[in-house]
Design an enzyme around this catalytic site. Structure first.
Site, PDB file in Angstrom:
ATOM      1  N   ASP A   5       5.939   4.209   7.282  1.00 23.41           N
ATOM      2  CA  ASP A   5       5.196   3.281   6.432  1.00 23.41           C
ATOM      3  C   ASP A   5       6.204   2.469   5.636  1.00 23.41           C
ATOM      4  O   ASP A   5       7.363   2.360   6.036  1.00 23.41           O
ATOM      5  CB  ASP A   5       4.216   4.044   5.523  1.00 23.41           C
ATOM      6  CG  ASP A   5       2.955   3.240   5.217  1.00 23.41           C
ATOM      7  OD1 ASP A   5       3.096   2.116   4.691  1.00 23.41           O
ATOM      8  OD2 ASP A   5       1.849   3.719   5.496  1.00 23.41           O
ATOM      9  N   HIS A  15       7.780   0.173   7.912  1.00 22.58           N
ATOM     10  CA  HIS A  15       7.220  -1.122   7.548  1.00 22.58           C
ATOM     11  C   HIS A  15       8.118  -1.886   6.593  1.00 22.58           C
ATOM     12  O   HIS A  15       7.671  -2.827   5.932  1.00 22.58           O
ATOM     13  CB  HIS A  15       5.835  -0.941   6.926  1.00 22.58           C
ATOM     14  CG  HIS A  15       4.832  -0.351   7.854  1.00 22.58           C
ATOM     15  ND1 HIS A  15       3.595   0.088   7.450  1.00 22.58           N
ATOM     16  CD2 HIS A  15       4.891  -0.109   9.191  1.00 22.58           C
ATOM     17  CE1 HIS A  15       2.925   0.576   8.485  1.00 22.58           C
ATOM     18  NE2 HIS A  15       3.702   0.472   9.545  1.00 22.58           N
TER      19      HIS A  15
END
Length: 461
Positions: free
Chosen positions: A240, A265
């Site tokens: 993430d 991410h």
């Protein structure tokens, strides 16, 4: 540069990470003045096995040394925090020379989370003022072990994480520091920063999954809603955001980081505007000297359609991008595929409305600079294994593995004063890099530096 101790931590991962990690230039020494402590040293007593809960022993030590003391986890000792702990500490240093272990029984932890109002639990929650956490430079000690792999492996098909997962820890202080933090296999969200005047230095988070193991959903490295924050010299391997700035984040500098997969991410702003009617802000954010390898995103700004708020004065500078699907990404039509645990109501994705959100406002984004980017786009195997929605949450209509920039503003006035300078990110196929760009109007972006149109990237003088 990164400390030799932290670099040595990465040695077992060298094959996986293709030995791309290189020393990074360190910022100048932190400017915080640490108040001298003249209080006692309180050593946390260990029960000696995972059948003995050491959380009460920490709470006892925290009470005795709550003002001006030192809390010591002994060298090489394993501690078992079988229940969540909360402490308010002022002018205190926590020295983690041993290792903290979370429970390994999934249903046991779920029952604790489920029984908590709101369903949000931070296993370790620290608050106060002038609070300093110091880990260990010894590669064998100073670890916080989350045992997240079993949680990831237990994730049901087409779900983004099993229910009732805890956050690891919250650091809510006025004046504080974190140094030599090492986290192995966190269950989900790692560090929440709130409060103000916080320095973070030398961090290693390993949320990488085993071969063919479950995906580590929501393993955010840092979720920042604090003011006056500096995060520097970090390595985060996760699924993430490595560092995300959330509502209330202001005057935050993030430098000298290495970010990698299995489904990272990169560095993010938001998401903002999820609760329609609630005004949210992020201001004065600087990211610099960031290496991103094998991620879905290099940098990302994400706001919900119909949200309210302001993102202002953000810079993403000097990024090295390797094999990353969407190096530069912004959407004001964000859709979170997450479970009810991570999303209160659905958002919108290009191609369809999910949940009927009203398009009556936007989180305004003003003053964003991208400069000095170089590297490669993941052309041949874009994305990761985190897609559990249809359409996939990271699908971009018209993308073909050559987009170095994806900008999706919700209307012609929602994005202003954007600048792009020296963006040299190319597809792995050596095709011409392209952009997917909407609503970056020249009238509101006089120094844009590119032509905003879906097509080949053209930089202007």
């Amino acid at each position: 540069m990164l400390s030799l101790a932290l670099l040595s931590l990465l040695a077992p991962l060298a094959v996986v990470q293709s030995a791309i990690i290189a020393p990074l230039t360190r910022s100048s020494d932190f400017g915080r003045t640490v108040t001298a402590r003249d209080g006692p040293t309180c050593t946390v007593k260990a029960g000696g096995s995972n059948s003995t809960d050491d959380s009460p022993a920490f709470s006892d030590a925290a009470k005795q040394c709550a003002d001006g003391g030192t809390i010591l986890f002994s060298e090489g000792v394993d501690y078992y925090f079988n229940t969540p702990v909360n402490a308010t500490l002022n002018n205190v240093e926590i020295q983690l020379k041993g290792n903290i272990n979370l429970p390994q029984n999934i249903s046991y932890v779920q029952n604790i989370v489920n029984s908590t109002a709101g369903g949000n639990v931070w296993w370790l929650s620290l608050s106060g003022s002038d609070l300093n956490f110091v880990g260990s430079t010894n590669v064998s000690n100073g670890w916080i072990n989350g045992y997240g792999q079993q949680w990831w492996d237990a994730n049901p098909a087409n779900k983004s994480g099993i229910a009732n997962r805890p956050h690891l820890w919250r650091f809510n202080v006025t004046g504080g520091s974190i140094k030599y933090l090492k986290v192995r296999k966190p269950i989900a969200w790692v560090t929440t920063l709130s409060g103000s005047d916080i320095d973070v230095q030398d961090v290693f988070v390993d949320a990488s999954t085993t071969p063919n193991g479950g995906f580590p959903f929501n393993t955010d490295g840092f979720d920042v809603s604090a003011k006056n924050v500096r995060i520097t010299d970090f390595t985060i391997l996760n699924g993430d955001d490595a560092v995300t700035i959330n509502n209330g984040g202001e005057n935050v500098t993030v430098t000298n980081g290495f970010i990698s997969g299995p489904g990272c991410h990169g560095t993010s702003i938001g998401s903002l505007g999820q609760a329609q009617g609630v005004y949210q802000t992020v201001k004065n954010i600087w990211f610099e000297n960031i290496k991103v390898q094998g991620c879905v995103y290099g940098s990302r700004i994400k706001t919900y359609l119909g949200g309210q708020g302001l993102v202002q004065n953000v810079t993403f500078a000097n990024y090295d991008i390797v094999n990353t699907t969407f190096p530069i990404y912004l959407t004001q039509n964000y859709f979170n595929q997450g479970s009810t645990q991570t999303q209160n109501g659905a958002g919108i994705q290009d191609g369809g409305n999910y949940g009927g959100r009203v398009d009556n406002s936007s989180v305004l984004i003003d003053g964003v600079t991208y400069k000095d980017w170089k590297g490669t786009i993941n052309t041949y195997q874009p994305g990761d294994r985190s897609c559990v929605s249809d359409p996939c949450w990271y699908d971009v209509p018209g993308s073909d593995g050559t987009q170095s920039i994806v900008i999706g503003c919700s209307n012609s006035t929602a994005c202003s004063n954007f600048e792009f300078k020296n963006i040299q990110v190319i597809p792995e196929s050596y095709a011409a890099p392209k952009i997917n760009c909407t609503y970056l109007e020249t009238a509101n972006n006089p120094n844009l530096g590119l032509v905003c149109t879906n097509g080949t990237l053209v930089e202007t003088a």
